[in-house]
Design an enzyme around this catalytic site. Structure first.
Site, short mmCIF file in Angstrom:
data_model
loop_
_atom_site.label_atom_id
_atom_site.label_comp_id
_atom_site.label_asym_id
_atom_site.label_seq_id
_atom_site.Cartn_x
_atom_site.Cartn_y
_atom_site.Cartn_z
N ARG A 201 5.11 1.19 -9.42
CA ARG A 201 5.41 2.21 -8.40
C ARG A 201 6.76 2.89 -8.67
NH1 ARG A 201 6.29 1.07 -1.89
NH2 ARG A 201 5.93 3.21 -1.24
N ASP B 155 6.32 -7.31 2.12
CA ASP B 155 5.44 -6.42 1.36
C ASP B 155 5.43 -6.83 -0.11
OD1 ASP B 155 3.77 -4.29 0.88
OD2 ASP B 155 5.05 -2.81 1.85
N ASP C 215 -3.19 0.40 4.21
CA ASP C 215 -2.30 1.56 4.36
C ASP C 215 -3.05 2.75 4.92
OD1 ASP C 215 -0.01 0.37 3.58
OD2 ASP C 215 0.15 1.35 1.63
C1 GLA Z 1 3.45 -0.34 1.28
C2 GLA Z 1 3.03 -0.81 2.66
C3 GLA Z 1 3.34 0.28 3.67
C4 GLA Z 1 4.80 0.60 3.64
C5 GLA Z 1 5.21 0.99 2.24
C6 GLA Z 1 6.71 1.13 2.14
O1 GLA Z 1 2.64 0.69 0.84
O2 GLA Z 1 1.68 -1.17 2.68
O3 GLA Z 1 2.94 -0.13 4.97
O4 GLA Z 1 5.53 -0.50 4.09
O5 GLA Z 1 4.80 0.04 1.28
O6 GLA Z 1 7.11 1.48 0.89
#
Ligand code: GLA
Length: 755
Positions: free
Chosen positions: A448, A486, A556
């Protein structure tokens, strides 16, 4: 040994004698050993010097059934060995175990040497007391001293049997394991359907149901970290024809692992399908040192004669008791900052969001990504992971200032971290480039933001660091009530800078051993803090990690329509109390679909309700609807979070309707959800029959989140449970709202209360 704990059936010269004793001192004979849960029995035939054999798994046997139990292979030939090892007997069929012995021999012959059943009373991984019966079977190879122990743990008060295996090395030196599956379960052929879940980022838990045919079905994950993002490790088998929600026999099998897994369902020329599941052996050959023990993850099996929903309820009850943190506590209604402000974190903005969620009736505010980084501030996703210090430009008064504002606003405070990761642009990486996972001699491949790397949790120093991220936050700021953990990258490089070159193949497995160690340390020191399990959404929804967590972020993707499908699939194995489900803005940020707020609220209210939106951008009318939804949710929260789930009408049915309900154990309270998933003129939707109510009781109906000008015909009326379950209620396909408010969406939430 007490008779109610287990029964042992001894078969000698074709006569079956029920006994409550073990046959350890009896002459050589085959014994059928039964362990059971309240409604399920598992019977295994054990014969010293032979392989353990599957006999029966299904509805709990009566005394009479035990006497007359048939050998499963009576009619036709099948190989029913419960832990087939490669090389001596099993070479042509699929195996659970394969080892290169110290002397190079690749064959193993695992035969029963000992077994025993005992009552156990211990702590489940979520720290709750549990009771059950543990059957231990020790297998040995006549040529080698290394024992393999099979464990079957039957819960006393949940219809779950957990199975796992310990592999011990007692040879002269290191041995190499190339297969180390957790468990095998033969499933009688017939018209068997398997329900399994495919997915992707923002599209988790997509259901597939298919008939098992000849050949091998493989369900697997090789992400390294987020093992529930793509295919899921949990499967259900409908034993008597096409999968049905509320009828039919179902076996559920939930592998409980946090790393790469492989579920094989092999159908050969015999009478059974063979389920063999465990750690994915690909690129993971394991060198087991002398006296070391390799413990596999567990598989949690259930059997239900009440269809898929029945099997789900078995998993949910077990999860709420033993596999989830604080599952006896109602979850707070929260606002998460991510979709509201993304990286645009600042003190004033956080204060405003806290005040907004408080005024809507919410109880917790969670500050997501973007709050940290000193030398490299985290303004986008390409830097700073690992530098867990407050960005003072954005938050001059630090976390203490935020906690003060939370107190002022009357809400709790939570914070986001991604502790297993770093970016090449970070102080942590500059200091510890040797902590990242990367292939020897190569530049690391990044994820990422073009810079993200995974820290190597096989390294104890990295374990200390990850624990330290929590320790530091929670020691300095004990008022932090919630942490969102996360994990947003796969293992894109194979290589550990910590493991020896000989043991590079241990990376995937040792990473997860390290992860669990860290989770245990966190929970030992911080038993109370609420922790959300998030991995790019639902990428870590698994029962290896959940005992350390309180809930997980389903996806997400917050689009209410796609959520109906994802939450439907997720609910097969995971209870609503664990499923974080948030009301978000429109057009939706992932699908760009515009769905009215009423529908968004109705979907989010079927899980652990939260918001993922900038409240200051909402109109007063929208705020009023959310306030109402939050207040209504408080009235049904117990039913949703602790009740029994009945999936009633599948969104996958193709007839544009989805419906489900939750019912409390005493059957006095229920909540019914009804969603129209497509709109046509002259559309015909089936009427949905309810489930799980008491036919003898009378219930009143009250619509929640109502937006209609005229109440529903059933509003406030009283119906018998029998009528609601045999007939169901007619619901209009449209909302009766003013012309300018009409749209193509329609949904209903009904609160059902017994008189
Ligand atoms: C991931 C999580 C999201 C958010 C982003 C932040 O994608 O699933 O909910 O917290 O990271 O970068």
């Amino acid at each position: 040994m007490k008779k109610d704990i287990h029964s042992v059936l001894s078969r000698h010269k074709n006569s079956i004698v029920t006994t409550v004793l073990f046959a350890a001192s009896l002459p050589v004979m085959a014994e059928k050993v039964e362990i059971h849960t309240p409604n399920n029995s598992l019977v295994i035939e054990l014969n010293k010097g032979k392989e353990p054999q599957f006999v029966y798994y299904g509805t709990r046997l009566t005394e009479h059934d035990r006497q007359t139990l048939q050998e499963p292979s009576t009619a036709n030939w099948s190989h029913l060995q419960l832990y087939p090892a490669y090389g001596a007997n099993h070479t042509m069929s699929e195996t659970a175990f394969a080892m290169r012995h110290y002397d190079g021999n690749m064959s193993t012959d695992l035969l029963v040497s000992d077994y025993g059943v005992k009552a156990i009373s211990d702590k489940a991984p979520n720290n709750k007391d549990r009771q059950g019966t543990l059957l231990t079977i020790t297998l040995r190879d006549n040529l080698y001293p290394s024992p393999v122990h099979l464990y079957y743990l039957a819960y006393k008060d949940a219809d779950i049997i957990e199975c796992w295996t310990d592999i011990e090395n007692k040879e002269k030196g290191t041995v190499t394991l190339s297969q180390f599956y957790s468990s095998c379960m033969p499933i009688r052929r017939g018209d068997v359907y398997v329900s399994h879940f495919h997915g992707s980022w923002a599209a988790e838990a997509q259901l597939t149901e298919e008939r098992l045919n000849n050949g091998m079905m493989v369900i697997k994950n090789k992400d390294g970290l987020r093992n529930a993002t793509t295919d899921r490790q949990e499967v259900m088998f409908s034993l008597d024809g096409k999968a049905r929600e509320n009828e039919g026999d179902v076996i559920g099998a939930a592998l409980m692992y946090s790393g790469n897994y492989r579920v094989n369902i092999d159908t050969d020329d015999t009478e059974y399908h063979y389920y063999i599941a465990g750690i994915n052996p690909d690129n993971s050959e394991y060198h087991l040192r002398k006296d070391e023990i390799f413990t596999t993850p567990r598989v949690a099996y259930t059997f239900s004669d009440q269809g898929l929903s029945g099997a789900s309820r078995n998993y949910h009850r077990w999860a709420r008791s033993y596999q989830l943190r604080h599952a006896d506590k109602e979850r707070d209604i929260l606002l998460n900052s991510w979709e509201g402000v993304y990286f645009d974190i600042n003190q004033k903005g956080m204060d405003q969001m806290m005040s907004d969620i408080a005024s809507l009736g919410g109880e917790l505010f969670v500050m997501d990504d973007g709050w940290f980084g000193d030398k490299y501030p985290r303004d986008v996703d390409n830097s700073s992971l690992g530098d867990w210090v407050v960005d003072k430009r954005k938050l001059p008064e630090g976390i203490d200032g935020l906690l003060r504002d939370a107190k002022k606003n009357g809400v709790k405070f939570g914070i986001w971290v991604e502790p297993e990761m770093t970016n090449t642009k970070s102080e942590l990486y500059e200091k510890h480039p040797d902590w990242v996972i990367k292939a020897p001699g190569r530049e690391p491949v990044t994820g990422r933001g073009g810079t993200q790397l995974v820290l190597d949790l096989s390294n104890p120093k990295v374990q200390d660091f990850v624990f330290g991220v929590f320790d530091e936050l929670l020691t300095k700021h004990p008022a932090i009530a919630y942490i969102k953990w996360d994990s947003n990258a796969p293992v894109m490089n194979h290589g550990s800078q910590y493991l020896s070159m000989t043991n590079q193949s241990h990376l995937y497995i040792d990473y997860h051993k390290g992860l669990i160690k860290v989770c245990e340390r966190i929970r030992a020191k911080y038993p109370d803090v609420v922790i959300q399990d998030c991995a790019s959404g639902g990428g870590r929804a698994n029962y290896a990690l959940l005992p350390y967590f309180d809930e997980f972020w389903v996806s997400d993707n917050t689009d209410a329509l796609q959520r109906i499908f994802m939450q439907w699939g997720t609910s097969y194995f995971f209870p609503a109390i664990a499923m974080a489900s948030h009301i978000s803005a429109t057009p939706n940020h992932q699908t760009f679909r515009t769905i009215p707020l009423k529908f968004r609220c109705d979907v989010a209210m079927s899980g652990r309700l939260g918001m993922e939106i900038q409240p200051k951008n909402m109109t007063d009318e929208e705020k009023a609807l959310c306030k109402q939804a939050i207040s209504d949710y408080k009235n049904i929260r117990k039913v949703v979070q602790f009740g029994d789930l009945y999936r009633l009408h599948s969104p996958y049915s193709g007839d544009n309707l989805a419906s489900l309900m939750y019912v409390t154990e005493d059957k006095n309270d229920a909540v019914f959800y009804w969603y129209k998933t497509e709109t046509f003129v002259n559309q015909h939707l089936p009427r949905v029959k309810m489930r799980g109510l008491d036919p003898e009781k009378k219930y009143t109906i009250h619509e929640l989140n109502s937006i209609d000008n005229t109440p529903l015909d059933c509003e406030g009326k009283v119906y018998t449970g029998k009528y609601l379950m045999s007939n169901g209620l007619e619901l209009p396909y449209k909302h009766s709202v003013d012309y300018h408010k009409q749209n193509d969406w329609s949904s209903r939430v009904l609160q059902i209360k017994s008189l």
